[in-house]
Design a protein around this motif. Structure first.
Motif, PDB file in Angstrom:
ATOM      1  N   UNK A  98      16.018   7.028   0.332  1.00  0.00           N
ATOM      2  CA  UNK A  98      17.109   7.912   0.710  1.00  0.00           C
ATOM      3  C   UNK A  98      18.310   7.194   1.260  1.00  0.00           C
ATOM      4  N   UNK A  99      18.080   6.153   2.098  1.00  0.00           N
ATOM      5  CA  UNK A  99      19.240   5.490   2.708  1.00  0.00           C
ATOM      6  C   UNK A  99      19.494   4.097   2.136  1.00  0.00           C
ATOM      7  N   UNK A 100      18.708   3.716   1.132  1.00  0.00           N
ATOM      8  CA  UNK A 100      18.952   2.435   0.479  1.00  0.00           C
ATOM      9  C   UNK A 100      18.510   1.228   1.287  1.00  0.00           C
ATOM     10  N   UNK A 101      17.773   1.442   2.387  1.00  0.00           N
ATOM     11  CA  UNK A 101      17.274   0.340   3.207  1.00  0.00           C
ATOM     12  C   UNK A 101      15.816   0.097   2.863  1.00  0.00           C
ATOM     13  N   UNK A 102      15.471  -1.006   2.215  1.00  0.00           N
ATOM     14  CA  UNK A 102      14.078  -1.216   1.806  1.00  0.00           C
ATOM     15  C   UNK A 102      13.139  -1.253   2.994  1.00  0.00           C
ATOM     16  N   UNK A 103      11.970  -0.653   2.832  1.00  0.00           N
ATOM     17  CA  UNK A 103      10.916  -0.819   3.817  1.00  0.00           C
ATOM     18  C   UNK A 103      10.421  -2.256   3.678  1.00  0.00           C
ATOM     19  N   UNK A 104      10.414  -3.028   4.763  1.00  0.00           N
ATOM     20  CA  UNK A 104      10.115  -4.456   4.629  1.00  0.00           C
ATOM     21  C   UNK A 104       8.668  -4.777   4.326  1.00  0.00           C
ATOM     22  N   UNK A 105       7.769  -3.774   4.382  1.00  0.00           N
ATOM     23  CA  UNK A 105       6.352  -4.108   4.229  1.00  0.00           C
ATOM     24  C   UNK A 105       5.598  -3.187   3.295  1.00  0.00           C
ATOM     25  N   UNK A 106       6.282  -2.238   2.657  1.00  0.00           N
ATOM     26  CA  UNK A 106       5.587  -1.241   1.836  1.00  0.00           C
ATOM     27  C   UNK A 106       6.018  -1.315   0.377  1.00  0.00           C
ATOM     28  N   UNK A 107       5.021  -1.378  -0.515  1.00  0.00           N
ATOM     29  CA  UNK A 107       5.251  -1.172  -1.948  1.00  0.00           C
ATOM     30  C   UNK A 107       4.620   0.168  -2.304  1.00  0.00           C
ATOM     31  N   UNK A 108       5.419   1.089  -2.813  1.00  0.00           N
ATOM     32  CA  UNK A 108       4.937   2.450  -3.071  1.00  0.00           C
ATOM     33  C   UNK A 108       5.250   2.831  -4.509  1.00  0.00           C
ATOM     34  N   UNK A 109       4.220   3.329  -5.219  1.00  0.00           N
ATOM     35  CA  UNK A 109       4.344   3.713  -6.624  1.00  0.00           C
ATOM     36  C   UNK A 109       3.832   5.147  -6.761  1.00  0.00           C
ATOM     37  N   UNK A 110       4.672   6.055  -7.235  1.00  0.00           N
ATOM     38  CA  UNK A 110       4.224   7.439  -7.419  1.00  0.00           C
ATOM     39  C   UNK A 110       4.627   7.971  -8.780  1.00  0.00           C
ATOM     40  N   UNK A 111       3.616   8.338  -9.563  1.00  0.00           N
ATOM     41  CA  UNK A 111       3.837   9.038 -10.822  1.00  0.00           C
ATOM     42  C   UNK A 111       3.713  10.533 -10.546  1.00  0.00           C
ATOM     43  N   UNK A 112       4.789  11.258 -10.706  1.00  0.00           N
ATOM     44  CA  UNK A 112       4.802  12.683 -10.404  1.00  0.00           C
ATOM     45  C   UNK A 112       6.033  13.295 -11.043  1.00  0.00           C
ATOM     46  N   UNK A 113       6.130  14.608 -10.968  1.00  0.00           N
ATOM     47  CA  UNK A 113       7.350  15.271 -11.398  1.00  0.00           C
ATOM     48  C   UNK A 113       8.048  15.856 -10.173  1.00  0.00           C
ATOM     49  N   UNK A 114       9.317  16.116 -10.316  1.00  0.00           N
ATOM     50  CA  UNK A 114      10.096  16.807  -9.293  1.00  0.00           C
ATOM     51  C   UNK A 114      10.178  18.268  -9.738  1.00  0.00           C
ATOM     52  N   UNK A 115       9.177  19.043  -9.344  1.00  0.00           N
ATOM     53  CA  UNK A 115       9.010  20.386  -9.898  1.00  0.00           C
ATOM     54  C   UNK A 115      10.079  21.351  -9.383  1.00  0.00           C
ATOM     55  N   UNK A 116      10.338  22.372 -10.179  1.00  0.00           N
ATOM     56  CA  UNK A 116      11.249  23.440  -9.766  1.00  0.00           C
ATOM     57  C   UNK A 116      10.731  24.122  -8.498  1.00  0.00           C
TER      58      UNK A 116
END
Length: 507
Positions: free
Chosen positions: A239-257
């Motif tokens: 959201x704010x463009x500041x990388x989390x320095x310790x987290x790699x996060x991968x999510x396969x999902x949809x942005x549902x209505x």
């Protein structure tokens, strides 16, 4: 740090510009909808894990290889860029292959002394043990390095002649206590709460280069405490463009209505659309087919299909995100993206109790207010002294503050040997510093840059009694409040009596 939709559409093979006319296979998106990784990785051990898995007969899909490449990124010092790696993908896509490749690497290449694999249910942990055991047994050069396959119920594991061990356990608030794991694999992470994390997180404290892998599917409400926490950190970073320095996060999902969407909304995804299945299921074209996944919709309710096949989860609110001490609105209102501290400045250092992360922060006057800022926030503690020497030489601060009774107190001898003068607050002064910081927010005499590490720390902060006053505490074992403690001490350092250390250089 990246936010990606898939680079491939329906009918395209990952890595190719387009499918050949003769290829009628439809492939799922190989890049996740939500992706954030630390920016510090200069290399990766992921390809070693992919190649070793292939030797054992485990051929990984492009998306699985991508997760390993990004999740096993290494910094210049050889340590993991990501302390925590989370993979959120719908069921039956093949997350187990990622786990097996990572565990094989840890045993046979990475030299990890103990790998702890935990699952919510014993049967899941046992099934994982059987799968990786089969991979090793059918690979002679790996099998000959095994001293014992432990088959005792509840104590399943693999022990090498070198003494390295991969152990499988069912999670509970007591499981994992007494073990010191180089790598913790948390399977079924959609059922993972504070009790389990409180038992397992401290096992990483004595490890020089630890890593935690969380793998599971979409959140299912109240049991998904830790997954929800990880997801909120990822969304905050995106959201704010500041990388989390310790987290790699991968999510396969949809942005549902949502219910508020207009009929012509194009910003969200339709639960019934084939494209939605492809976005959320990278294994389509490999072990899943589009036809079969769409047929599931005929026998499932809309909400169940959205959760189980499209990754639309329900994530609980968390006390660690509820801004218990300072309200979010009050804090955000003091955000100023342009202010800088003037002369004089003070620095402070803090680290987490597990020594997983450290923060260096600064405070200085800014008009009629006090500016506070996170200067550096990284995994571990080994970088702190060298960085603090650089800052001393550049800015000539009036004080460098470290709480001798806090986790960073152990760094004081090394900082002093490096020639730094350290201001060490007494217990009552730590309480005074917290009260002064709180008052500064209340009377709006403080400004900041609205940095994600500091906001996350405040969101997860609580009070602990300190005599008749209070000091900062964290609400959950995985909450890192070191940036908050450090800015609080830095602000206090502007008023502490210290010997003159020279004027700062130009800001």
């Amino acid at each position: 740090m990246t936010l990606l939709s898939s680079e491939k559409s329906a009918g395209q093979k990952p890595g190719d510009a387009a499918s050949s006319p003769a290829d009628n296979v439809v492939y799922g998106y190989q890049k996740p909808r939500l992706l954030t990784v630390p920016p510090t990785a200069l290399s990766s051990a992921g390809q070693e894990a992919v190649d070793l898995a292939a030797r054992a007969g485990l051929t990984l899909d492009p998306w699985q290889q991508f997760v390993l490449d990004q999740g096993m990124g290494e910094r210049a010092d050889g340590n993991w860029a990501a302390f925590e790696v989370a993979v959120n993908v719908p069921r039956q896509n093949g997350k187990g292959g990622i786990i097996e490749a990572r565990e094989l690497w840890g045993l046979f290449i990475g030299g990890e002394k103990l790998i702890l694999h935990s699952a919510h249910e014993f049967k899941t942990a046992k099934a994982a043990f059987k799968r990786i055991q089969a991979l090793i047994r059918r690979t002679p050069d790996l099998h000959k390095r095994v001293k014992q396959y432990r088959q005792t119920v509840g104590e399943e594991g693999i022990v090498l002649h070198s003494g390295q061990e991969l152990r499988f356990i069912a999670r509970s608030k007591g499981s994992g206590r007494g073990f010191t794991g180089d790598c913790n694999v948390m399977d079924e992470d959609m059922i993972l709460g504070d009790a389990e994390m409180d038992a397992l997180m401290p096992t990483m404290a004595a490890i020089a280069n630890p890593q935690i892998w969380y793998l599971g599917s979409a959140g299912i409400g109240a049991p998904s405490v830790q997954l929800g926490r990880l997801r909120r950190r990822a969304l905050a970073a995106l959201g704010d463009g500041t990388p989390d320095p310790s987290l790699a996060y991968f999510e396969w999902s949809i942005n549902a209505h949502s219910d508020e969407c207009r009929p012509d909304c194009t910003e969200h995804d339709n639960v019934d659309a084939p494209e939605s299945v492809l976005k959320a299921n990278p294994a389509v074209g490999y072990r899943l087919t589009l036809e079969k996944t769409l047929n599931e919709r005929l026998s499932m309710g809309a909400a169940g299909f959205a959760r189980e096949r499209l990754g639309v989860g329900t994530y609980p609110s968390d006390a660690a995100d509820s801004w218990q001490v300072i309200g979010e609105d009050a804090w955000r209102a003091l955000g100023d993206g342009t202010s800088k501290p003037g002369d004089p400045v003070a620095f402070a250092v803090d680290t987490t109790p597990e020594r997983s992360h450290s923060a260096i922060c600064v405070a200085g006057p800014s008009g009629d207010a006090t500016h506070v800022e996170v200067v550096d926030h990284r995994p571990g503690t080994g970088w702190v002294v060298e960085r603090m020497v650089e800052l001393q030489e550049k800015w000539g601060p009036r004080a460098i503050v470290v709480d001798p009774g806090g986790p960073a107190g152990s760094l004081i001898p090394d900082l002093e040997r490096a020639g730094l003068q350290i201001a060490q607050p007494k217990t009552r002064e730590v309480a005074q510093a917290c009260g002064q910081f709180y008052d500064a927010v209340s009377d709006q005499s403080l400004v900041h840059l609205d940095q994600a590490p500091l906001a996350t720390a405040l969101a997860g902060a609580d009070k602990r009694p300190l005599g008749d006053a209070w000091a900062w505490a964290r609400r959950g074992v995985s909450t890192d409040i070191s940036p908050l403690v450090a800015v609080t001490l830095a602000r206090w350092g502007l008023g502490v009596e210290v010997e003159e250390q020279g004027a700062p250089n130009l800001w």
